[in-house]
Scaffold this motif. Structure first.
Motif, PDB file in Angstrom:
ATOM      1  N   HIS A 170       0.315  -1.316  -0.048  1.00  0.00           N
ATOM      2  CA  HIS A 170       0.624   0.092   0.326  1.00  0.00           C
ATOM      3  C   HIS A 170       0.848   1.411   0.352  1.00  0.00           C
ATOM      4  CE1 HIS A 170      -3.463  -2.672   0.625  1.00  0.00           C
ATOM      5  NE2 HIS A 170      -3.306  -2.948   1.810  1.00  0.00           N
ATOM      6  N   TYR A 171       1.884   1.154   0.660  1.00  0.00           N
ATOM      7  CA  TYR A 171       2.865   2.762   0.819  1.00  0.00           C
ATOM      8  C   TYR A 171       3.309   2.748  -0.316  1.00  0.00           C
ATOM      9  CZ  TYR A 171       1.732   3.923   5.954  1.00  0.00           C
ATOM     10  OH  TYR A 171       1.210   4.594   7.202  1.00  0.00           O
ATOM     11  N   LYS A 172       4.467   2.086  -0.901  1.00  0.00           N
ATOM     12  CA  LYS A 172       4.476   1.618  -2.511  1.00  0.00           C
ATOM     13  C   LYS A 172       3.581   2.865  -3.201  1.00  0.00           C
ATOM     14  CE  LYS A 172       6.570  -0.745  -6.517  1.00  0.00           C
ATOM     15  NZ  LYS A 172       7.161  -2.017  -7.026  1.00  0.00           N
ATOM     16  N   ARG A 173       2.691   2.186  -3.225  1.00  0.00           N
ATOM     17  CA  ARG A 173       2.388   2.728  -4.194  1.00  0.00           C
ATOM     18  C   ARG A 173       1.762   4.655  -4.308  1.00  0.00           C
ATOM     19  NH1 ARG A 173      -0.510  -2.414  -5.277  1.00  0.00           N
ATOM     20  NH2 ARG A 173      -1.615  -1.643  -3.513  1.00  0.00           N
ATOM     21  N   LEU A 174       1.240   4.632  -2.622  1.00  0.00           N
ATOM     22  CA  LEU A 174       0.863   5.710  -2.370  1.00  0.00           C
ATOM     23  C   LEU A 174       2.082   6.895  -1.941  1.00  0.00           C
ATOM     24  CD1 LEU A 174      -0.845   4.728   1.251  1.00  0.00           C
ATOM     25  CD2 LEU A 174      -2.080   6.106  -0.701  1.00  0.00           C
ATOM     26  N   GLY A 222      -4.075  14.482   1.809  1.00  0.00           N
ATOM     27  CA  GLY A 222      -3.818  15.968   1.463  1.00  0.00           C
ATOM     28  C   GLY A 222      -5.056  15.288   0.908  1.00  0.00           C
ATOM     29  N   ARG A 223      -4.532  15.001  -0.743  1.00  0.00           N
ATOM     30  CA  ARG A 223      -5.085  14.495  -1.402  1.00  0.00           C
ATOM     31  C   ARG A 223      -6.201  13.656  -1.706  1.00  0.00           C
ATOM     32  NH1 ARG A 223      -2.262  13.454  -7.556  1.00  0.00           N
ATOM     33  NH2 ARG A 223      -4.468  12.420  -8.749  1.00  0.00           N
ATOM     34  N   LEU A 224      -5.743  12.773  -1.585  1.00  0.00           N
ATOM     35  CA  LEU A 224      -6.416  11.526  -1.519  1.00  0.00           C
ATOM     36  C   LEU A 224      -7.716  11.778   0.190  1.00  0.00           C
ATOM     37  CD1 LEU A 224      -4.116   8.511  -1.725  1.00  0.00           C
ATOM     38  CD2 LEU A 224      -5.703   9.175  -3.369  1.00  0.00           C
ATOM     39  N   LEU A 225      -7.824  12.500  -0.063  1.00  0.00           N
ATOM     40  CA  LEU A 225      -8.254  13.299   1.667  1.00  0.00           C
ATOM     41  C   LEU A 225     -10.254  14.434   0.519  1.00  0.00           C
ATOM     42  CD1 LEU A 225      -9.888  13.058   3.922  1.00  0.00           C
ATOM     43  CD2 LEU A 225      -8.531  15.395   4.835  1.00  0.00           C
ATOM     44  N   ALA A 226      -9.046  14.974  -0.307  1.00  0.00           N
ATOM     45  CA  ALA A 226     -10.340  15.794  -0.778  1.00  0.00           C
ATOM     46  C   ALA A 226     -11.137  14.719  -2.062  1.00  0.00           C
ATOM     47  CB  ALA A 226      -9.213  17.233  -1.593  1.00  0.00           C
ATOM     48  N   GLU A 227     -10.351  13.959  -2.527  1.00  0.00           N
ATOM     49  CA  GLU A 227     -10.662  13.159  -3.704  1.00  0.00           C
ATOM     50  C   GLU A 227     -11.899  12.348  -2.869  1.00  0.00           C
ATOM     51  OE1 GLU A 227      -8.514  10.984  -5.112  1.00  0.00           O
ATOM     52  OE2 GLU A 227      -6.919  12.810  -6.304  1.00  0.00           O
ATOM     53  N   ALA A 252     -14.007  13.007  -0.098  1.00  0.00           N
ATOM     54  CA  ALA A 252     -14.704  13.723   0.041  1.00  0.00           C
ATOM     55  C   ALA A 252     -15.775  14.556  -0.923  1.00  0.00           C
ATOM     56  CB  ALA A 252     -13.594  14.557   1.270  1.00  0.00           C
ATOM     57  N   SER A 253     -15.252  14.397  -2.149  1.00  0.00           N
ATOM     58  CA  SER A 253     -15.376  14.807  -3.071  1.00  0.00           C
ATOM     59  C   SER A 253     -16.188  13.020  -4.027  1.00  0.00           C
ATOM     60  CB  SER A 253     -14.430  15.212  -4.358  1.00  0.00           C
ATOM     61  OG  SER A 253     -14.535  16.330  -3.451  1.00  0.00           O
ATOM     62  N   GLY A 254     -16.215  12.638  -2.914  1.00  0.00           N
ATOM     63  CA  GLY A 254     -17.444  11.464  -3.657  1.00  0.00           C
ATOM     64  C   GLY A 254     -16.081  10.565  -4.884  1.00  0.00           C
ATOM     65  N   GLU A 255     -14.822  10.842  -4.717  1.00  0.00           N
ATOM     66  CA  GLU A 255     -14.145   9.686  -5.716  1.00  0.00           C
ATOM     67  C   GLU A 255     -13.941   8.906  -5.534  1.00  0.00           C
ATOM     68  OE1 GLU A 255     -13.249  11.297  -8.906  1.00  0.00           O
ATOM     69  OE2 GLU A 255     -14.816  13.156  -8.823  1.00  0.00           O
ATOM     70  N   SER A 256     -12.793   7.700  -6.255  1.00  0.00           N
ATOM     71  CA  SER A 256     -13.118   6.213  -5.468  1.00  0.00           C
ATOM     72  C   SER A 256     -11.342   5.965  -6.645  1.00  0.00           C
ATOM     73  CB  SER A 256     -14.253   5.256  -5.492  1.00  0.00           C
ATOM     74  OG  SER A 256     -13.461   4.090  -4.931  1.00  0.00           O
ATOM     75  N   SER A 257     -10.388   5.411  -5.435  1.00  0.00           N
ATOM     76  CA  SER A 257      -9.812   4.617  -6.565  1.00  0.00           C
ATOM     77  C   SER A 257      -8.797   3.509  -6.090  1.00  0.00           C
ATOM     78  CB  SER A 257      -8.555   6.278  -6.984  1.00  0.00           C
ATOM     79  OG  SER A 257      -8.031   7.226  -6.208  1.00  0.00           O
ATOM     80  N   LEU A 258      -8.067   3.176  -6.312  1.00  0.00           N
ATOM     81  CA  LEU A 258      -7.279   1.838  -5.758  1.00  0.00           C
ATOM     82  C   LEU A 258      -6.046   2.740  -4.449  1.00  0.00           C
ATOM     83  CD1 LEU A 258      -5.857  -0.544  -5.587  1.00  0.00           C
ATOM     84  CD2 LEU A 258      -4.332   0.661  -8.028  1.00  0.00           C
ATOM     85  N   VAL A 274      -7.278   5.768  -3.175  1.00  0.00           N
ATOM     86  CA  VAL A 274      -7.897   5.703  -1.977  1.00  0.00           C
ATOM     87  C   VAL A 274      -8.222   4.295  -1.102  1.00  0.00           C
ATOM     88  CG1 VAL A 274     -10.327   6.382  -1.134  1.00  0.00           C
ATOM     89  CG2 VAL A 274      -9.163   7.795  -3.336  1.00  0.00           C
ATOM     90  N   LYS A 275      -8.264   3.366  -1.720  1.00  0.00           N
ATOM     91  CA  LYS A 275      -8.653   2.161  -0.890  1.00  0.00           C
ATOM     92  C   LYS A 275      -7.081   1.947  -0.186  1.00  0.00           C
ATOM     93  CE  LYS A 275     -12.316   0.505  -3.810  1.00  0.00           C
ATOM     94  NZ  LYS A 275     -12.261  -0.917  -5.382  1.00  0.00           N
ATOM     95  N   ASP A 276      -6.225   2.030  -0.685  1.00  0.00           N
ATOM     96  CA  ASP A 276      -4.642   2.200  -0.388  1.00  0.00           C
ATOM     97  C   ASP A 276      -4.813   2.617   1.721  1.00  0.00           C
ATOM     98  OD1 ASP A 276      -3.418   0.141  -1.974  1.00  0.00           O
ATOM     99  OD2 ASP A 276      -2.926   2.029  -3.137  1.00  0.00           O
ATOM    100  N   MET A 277      -5.565   3.997   1.138  1.00  0.00           N
ATOM    101  CA  MET A 277      -5.634   5.060   2.442  1.00  0.00           C
ATOM    102  C   MET A 277      -5.924   4.092   3.498  1.00  0.00           C
ATOM    103  SD  MET A 277      -3.758   7.446   2.161  1.00  0.00           S
ATOM    104  CE  MET A 277      -3.991   7.865   4.159  1.00  0.00           C
TER     105      MET A 277
END
Length: 438
Positions: free
Chosen positions: A100-104, A386-391, A393-399, A401-404
């Motif tokens: 997970h950390y590698k991708r993030l 921070g970037r993924l939190l904004a996504e 909170a905006s209803g976005e989903s991604s790999l 976000v799932k890693d976080m």
């Protein structure tokens, strides 16, 4: 929720002291309204505000920073953009989450580098890599072998170096062995934060020297500051170590102060005594005991060493004086040839630690989102958080976000004074485990 503790500016940050003077943006004076309020303009807050503005260009974003940009914890770290899994103390939680950390971390580092290029941010950025080093053969075998295994399993490029090879590259023969990862970056953190803040999208309004004193929930969220009020529909809290002061993640994290010394630029004769090396960065196998070090592009040496439990966020002068003397001993042990080097700047910064190494990240209440709990080395971690939190909170989903989400949540801590005893005991144990690294 009244906020009863705020970051304090002590005008000691060496990274900002060596930069040209910057005029801060105005403090909030009056009442404003926004779709989003982001509190805290460190790496997580700046990333969240930028990404919200990109995803919702029709929305307004207000970003509040309690100090001048770059003077808080975000501008006081060692200046590593680490894009590979990395252990801080003797625990290996992050390495256990290596995939997970590698991708993030790669995503965070790549985005930061892209922003530096597109926004012309001059922060002395260099992909010079990182040396993860051990002083003792015992910890070289115990920690570096685990680290090497995880790097190999994740197909991350690295080199194992012995004492002589490290001496040729670093100018010191203090370390028994190390692992070099070439993709990590080095930078001036205060310059990076300044550049990120000064290049925000136009629908982000940044107010500096504007601490939030009270945050109330109603039809709108109402944030009270010394001279104004912000009314917002949604809130992002990127205050890291101060998150519990807003009522979230209480008894889930604790504050630790770390300390840094930065020398004056070495003269040409001084540089030749250590082989006139290129710019480099060293992280110790146990950062709670050993010394993190940098040799900068302008020939300064940074020593970051010693951690102090700071439950009230204040650091006694006696502790500062003692650590300043310790840094000189640490420096002399590693660079006896440079006994005449001037220790020009000394400062402290505060990070927060979670018991299980998991970040404080996600939705914490209706229309309230938070990012914190970086557990150190937060330049890239908090940027991508921070970037993924904004996504999210905006209803976005991604790999990503799932890693976080897969990193879990901070485990609970005991109440004080049991917490104080536990943390002090933890630090004492870490110092004992890593005593050979001092």
């Amino acid at each position: 929720m009244k906020v009863d503790a705020l970051p304090i500016e002590d005008n000691t940050n060496g990274w900002s002291a060596i930069l040209p003077a910057r005029i801060p943006k105005a403090s909030l004076n009056g009442d404003v309204s926004a779709d989003w309020l982001v509190v805290g303009a460190g790496y997580a807050g700046l990333a969240a505000a930028r990404r919200l503005a990109e995803l919702r260009p029709e929305n307004s974003v207000v970003l509040l920073e309690a100090l001048a940009i770059g003077e808080g914890a975000s501008g006081r770290n060692s200046g590593f953009a680490i894009d590979v899994p990395h252990n801080v103390g003797s625990s290996m939680e992050e390495l256990e989450q290596a995939a997970h950390y590698k991708r993030l971390l790669r995503a965070g580092a790549d985005w930061l580098e892209q922003l530096m290029q597109t926004q012309n941010i001059d922060c002395q950025w260099a992909r010079k890599g990182k040396y993860h080093c051990a002083v003792s053969p015992r910890l070289a075998e115990k920690v570096l072998s685990v680290y090497e295994h995880e790097l190999k399993s994740q197909c991350i490029d690295y080199q194992v170096l012995n004492r002589e090879q490290l001496r040729d590259r670093l100018g010191t023969s203090y370390f028994h062995a190390g692992i070099y990862t070439p993709s990590d970056g080095l930078l001036n953190p205060a310059a990076l934060v300044r550049g990120l803040a000064d290049s925000l999208p136009p629908n982000v309004r940044l107010f500096e020297n504007t601490p939030v004193l009270d945050l109330e929930e109603g039809t709108y969220f109402v944030a009270k500051t010394p001279l104004g009020i912000v009314r917002a529909k949604k809130v992002v809290l990127a205050t890291n170590v101060f998150l519990p002061k807003f009522g979230y993640y209480t008894q889930r994290m604790f504050p630790i102060a770390s300390f840094a010394t930065l020398t004056s630029p070495l003269s040409k004769p001084q540089r030749m005594r250590i082989g006139d090396p290129e710019e480099w960065g060293v992280t110790p196998v146990n950062a709670l005991v050993g010394a993190t070090m940098r040799y900068t592009h302008d020939h300064r040496i940074l020593i970051r060493q010693h951690f102090h439990y700071a439950p009230g966020y204040a650091i006694p002068a006696s502790v500062r004086d003692r650590v300043r003397s310790e840094h000189k001993r640490v420096f002399d042990a590693r660079f006896p040839e440079l006994s005449d080097a001037k220790m020009e700047h000394f400062w402290a910064g505060t990070i927060n630690i979670t018991r299980n190494g998991a970040p404080a990240w996600g939705q914490v209440a209706p229309k309230v989102f938070a990012a914190g709990g970086c557990n150190g080395v937060g330049v890239v971690k908090q940027t991508i958080a921070g970037r993924l939190l904004a996504e999210y909170a905006s209803g976005e989903s991604s790999l990503l976000v799932k890693d976080m989400m897969a990193l879990g949540a901070p485990s609970s801590l005991p109440s004080r004074p049991f917490l104080d005893l536990g943390v002090r005991g933890y630090l004492a144990l870490e110092r004992w485990k890593g005593r050979s690294e001092y």
